[in-house]
Design a protein around this motif. Structure first.
Motif, PDB file in Angstrom:
ATOM      1  N   ILE A 165       0.835  -1.206   0.000  1.00  0.00           N
ATOM      2  CA  ILE A 165       0.000   0.000   0.000  1.00  0.00           C
ATOM      3  C   ILE A 165       0.868   1.253   0.000  1.00  0.00           C
ATOM      4  CG2 ILE A 165      -1.707   1.310   1.312  1.00  0.00           C
ATOM      5  CD1 ILE A 165      -2.815  -1.346   2.325  1.00  0.00           C
ATOM      6  N   SER A 166       1.925   1.239   0.812  1.00  0.00           N
ATOM      7  CA  SER A 166       2.790   2.410   0.916  1.00  0.00           C
ATOM      8  C   SER A 166       3.476   2.723  -0.405  1.00  0.00           C
ATOM      9  CB  SER A 166       3.835   2.187   2.013  1.00  0.00           C
ATOM     10  OG  SER A 166       4.729   3.273   2.076  1.00  0.00           O
ATOM     11  N   SER A 167       3.995   1.694  -1.074  1.00  0.00           N
ATOM     12  CA  SER A 167       4.689   1.939  -2.339  1.00  0.00           C
ATOM     13  C   SER A 167       3.740   2.474  -3.397  1.00  0.00           C
ATOM     14  CB  SER A 167       5.346   0.649  -2.828  1.00  0.00           C
ATOM     15  OG  SER A 167       4.371  -0.354  -3.076  1.00  0.00           O
ATOM     16  N   THR A 168       2.519   1.947  -3.423  1.00  0.00           N
ATOM     17  CA  THR A 168       1.553   2.411  -4.423  1.00  0.00           C
ATOM     18  C   THR A 168       1.133   3.849  -4.164  1.00  0.00           C
ATOM     19  OG1 THR A 168       0.720   0.157  -4.707  1.00  0.00           O
ATOM     20  CG2 THR A 168      -0.683   1.951  -5.473  1.00  0.00           C
ATOM     21  N   VAL A 169       0.747   4.134  -2.919  1.00  0.00           N
ATOM     22  CA  VAL A 169       0.282   5.484  -2.587  1.00  0.00           C
ATOM     23  C   VAL A 169       1.411   6.495  -2.728  1.00  0.00           C
ATOM     24  CG1 VAL A 169      -0.633   6.936  -0.745  1.00  0.00           C
ATOM     25  CG2 VAL A 169      -1.546   4.637  -1.086  1.00  0.00           C
ATOM     26  N   THR A 170       2.594   6.144  -2.210  1.00  0.00           N
ATOM     27  CA  THR A 170       3.729   7.059  -2.304  1.00  0.00           C
ATOM     28  C   THR A 170       4.112   7.309  -3.754  1.00  0.00           C
ATOM     29  OG1 THR A 170       4.566   6.283  -0.171  1.00  0.00           O
ATOM     30  CG2 THR A 170       6.106   7.455  -1.597  1.00  0.00           C
ATOM     31  N   GLY A 171       4.149   6.241  -4.547  1.00  0.00           N
ATOM     32  CA  GLY A 171       4.502   6.401  -5.952  1.00  0.00           C
ATOM     33  C   GLY A 171       3.527   7.287  -6.698  1.00  0.00           C
ATOM     34  N   MET A 172       2.238   7.064  -6.499  1.00  0.00           N
ATOM     35  CA  MET A 172       1.234   7.882  -7.180  1.00  0.00           C
ATOM     36  C   MET A 172       1.309   9.335  -6.731  1.00  0.00           C
ATOM     37  SD  MET A 172      -2.090   5.357  -7.232  1.00  0.00           S
ATOM     38  CE  MET A 172      -3.088   6.633  -8.014  1.00  0.00           C
ATOM     39  N   ALA A 200      -1.423  23.056  -9.912  1.00  0.00           N
ATOM     40  CA  ALA A 200      -1.937  22.306  -8.763  1.00  0.00           C
ATOM     41  C   ALA A 200      -3.126  21.434  -9.163  1.00  0.00           C
ATOM     42  CB  ALA A 200      -2.340  23.273  -7.651  1.00  0.00           C
ATOM     43  N   LEU A 201      -4.013  21.975  -9.980  1.00  0.00           N
ATOM     44  CA  LEU A 201      -5.158  21.186 -10.450  1.00  0.00           C
ATOM     45  C   LEU A 201      -4.697  20.009 -11.308  1.00  0.00           C
ATOM     46  CD1 LEU A 201      -7.694  24.019 -11.385  1.00  0.00           C
ATOM     47  CD2 LEU A 201      -7.787  22.478  -9.422  1.00  0.00           C
ATOM     48  N   THR A 202      -3.665  20.238 -12.115  1.00  0.00           N
ATOM     49  CA  THR A 202      -3.124  19.144 -12.926  1.00  0.00           C
ATOM     50  C   THR A 202      -2.541  18.058 -12.036  1.00  0.00           C
ATOM     51  OG1 THR A 202      -2.621  20.679 -14.728  1.00  0.00           O
ATOM     52  CG2 THR A 202      -1.494  18.557 -14.752  1.00  0.00           C
ATOM     53  N   GLY A 203      -1.854  18.457 -10.951  1.00  0.00           N
ATOM     54  CA  GLY A 203      -1.321  17.474 -10.017  1.00  0.00           C
ATOM     55  C   GLY A 203      -2.419  16.649  -9.373  1.00  0.00           C
ATOM     56  N   VAL A 204      -3.513  17.300  -9.005  1.00  0.00           N
ATOM     57  CA  VAL A 204      -4.641  16.563  -8.429  1.00  0.00           C
ATOM     58  C   VAL A 204      -5.256  15.632  -9.471  1.00  0.00           C
ATOM     59  CG1 VAL A 204      -6.943  16.800  -7.431  1.00  0.00           C
ATOM     60  CG2 VAL A 204      -5.125  18.359  -6.733  1.00  0.00           C
ATOM     61  N   MET A 205      -5.409  16.135 -10.686  1.00  0.00           N
ATOM     62  CA  MET A 205      -5.980  15.312 -11.753  1.00  0.00           C
ATOM     63  C   MET A 205      -5.078  14.135 -12.108  1.00  0.00           C
ATOM     64  SD  MET A 205      -8.958  16.405 -12.668  1.00  0.00           S
ATOM     65  CE  MET A 205      -9.152  15.697 -14.305  1.00  0.00           C
ATOM     66  N   ALA A 206      -3.767  14.284 -11.866  1.00  0.00           N
ATOM     67  CA  ALA A 206      -2.832  13.200 -12.182  1.00  0.00           C
ATOM     68  C   ALA A 206      -3.066  11.970 -11.310  1.00  0.00           C
ATOM     69  CB  ALA A 206      -1.392  13.683 -12.023  1.00  0.00           C
ATOM     70  N   LEU A 207      -3.750  12.141 -10.191  1.00  0.00           N
ATOM     71  CA  LEU A 207      -4.092  10.990  -9.351  1.00  0.00           C
ATOM     72  C   LEU A 207      -5.179  10.133  -9.992  1.00  0.00           C
ATOM     73  CD1 LEU A 207      -4.166  12.800  -5.887  1.00  0.00           C
ATOM     74  CD2 LEU A 207      -2.402  11.224  -6.705  1.00  0.00           C
ATOM     75  N   ILE A 208      -5.870  10.691 -10.985  1.00  0.00           N
ATOM     76  CA  ILE A 208      -6.936   9.979 -11.688  1.00  0.00           C
ATOM     77  C   ILE A 208      -6.388   9.502 -13.029  1.00  0.00           C
ATOM     78  CG2 ILE A 208      -9.282  10.148 -12.604  1.00  0.00           C
ATOM     79  CD1 ILE A 208      -9.658  12.580 -10.753  1.00  0.00           C
ATOM     80  N   LEU A 250       9.442   6.124 -14.717  1.00  0.00           N
ATOM     81  CA  LEU A 250       9.231   6.349 -13.285  1.00  0.00           C
ATOM     82  C   LEU A 250       8.078   5.535 -12.716  1.00  0.00           C
ATOM     83  CD1 LEU A 250       9.777  10.210 -13.041  1.00  0.00           C
ATOM     84  CD2 LEU A 250      11.389   8.378 -12.534  1.00  0.00           C
ATOM     85  N   ARG A 251       6.956   5.508 -13.425  1.00  0.00           N
ATOM     86  CA  ARG A 251       5.777   4.845 -12.867  1.00  0.00           C
ATOM     87  C   ARG A 251       6.007   3.358 -12.585  1.00  0.00           C
ATOM     88  NH1 ARG A 251       0.685   6.795 -12.656  1.00  0.00           N
ATOM     89  NH2 ARG A 251       1.184   8.401 -14.212  1.00  0.00           N
TER      90      ARG A 251
END
Length: 256
Positions: A165-172, A200-208, A250-251
């Motif tokens: 969980i940590s690697s996934t959340v941290t990576g994203m 900042a909005l792009t960074g938030v959208m990058a989580l999707i 990176l991903r």
């Protein structure tokens, strides 16, 4: 990284924890705070424009009215919703049930709550300091308790699941922050209004999934339609190359 720091200071946990906190402040907290300050100021400008437009109405911007295919339809929609006094207020009331004045007061309150945020940050840094300094001892106590409760499964629950969980959340999160930063710089270089907020909005959208390409594509279309086609094309190419590099290098390493 913290273990390497601990080795570098000869195992002194207090010094290592202090350096770790200073590192977090210098490279994470302060940059985010500065970006947040700029973003709040830009949002205030947006809200001020909306209030002025709501008071007097506004004609359709030329670049919107002259867009191919959809320009005429967008012009009609703009005239219907924003072309007369009170139009934005009616639209906001219809969508959210709030009024534009309360939204503006909310933005001002968000900008004026710096002292409360500072106190929260202070307590977070203190808690994080003790977590760094005494975290191993605390984890050992939790392990002893867990082995008594779940002797057969505790090793898997306490090591494998949190690590995954940590690697996934941290990576994203790292990727989202990086994409917001890189594309925010690109917005600024391309001359886009409010680059910090859009970054900042792009960074938030990058989580999707698909959020980052959608963001820089829309901004590129805006640039092209508003009379800067080369800047729009350059921004789109920048975003595409950046996204390709992130997805191919990176991903896979950060998220898996």
């Amino acid at each position: 990284l913290y273990r390497r720091l601990l080795v570098a200071v000869s195992g002194n946990r207090t010094i290592a924890a202090t350096f770790a906190i200073l590192f977090i402040l210098a490279f994470l907290v302060i940059p985010i705070a500065l970006a947040g300050t700029y973003a709040i100021n830009e949002v205030r400008e947006w809200v001020a424009w909306a209030i002025e437009t709501n008071r007097h109405g506004a004609v359709t911007p030329h670049w919107i009215a002259t867009m191919p295919v959809v320009g005429e339809w967008l012009n009609e929609q703009w005239t219907t919703n924003f072309g007369h006094p009170g139009g934005i207020g009616e639209l906001i009331q219809l969508v959210s049930g709030a009024n534009i004045g309360s939204i503006y007061r909310g933005v001002l309150a968000a900008g004026g709550s710096a002292f409360g945020l500072l106190l929260t940050l202070l307590f977070m840094m203190i808690a994080l300091f003790f977590a760094y300094r005494d975290g191993e001892h605390f984890a050992g106590q939790v392990d002893r308790l867990g082995e008594r409760i779940l002797p057969a499964r505790w090793e898997r629950i306490s090591r494998v699941v949190p690590a995954t969980i940590s690697s996934t959340v941290t990576g994203m999160t790292v990727i989202a922050i990086g994409e917001g930063l890189v594309l925010g710089i690109a917005y600024w270089l391309a001359g886009v209004p409010s680059p910090v907020t859009l970054g900042a909005l792009t960074g938030v959208m990058a989580l999707i999934p698909g959020g980052a390409p959608l963001s820089f594509t829309l901004v590129s279309i805006y640039l092209a339609a508003s009379g800067s086609p080369m800047a729009g094309l350059a921004l789109f190419l920048w975003g595409s190359v950046e996204l390709f590099i992130v997805d191919k290098t990176l991903r896979p390493k950060l998220v898996g």
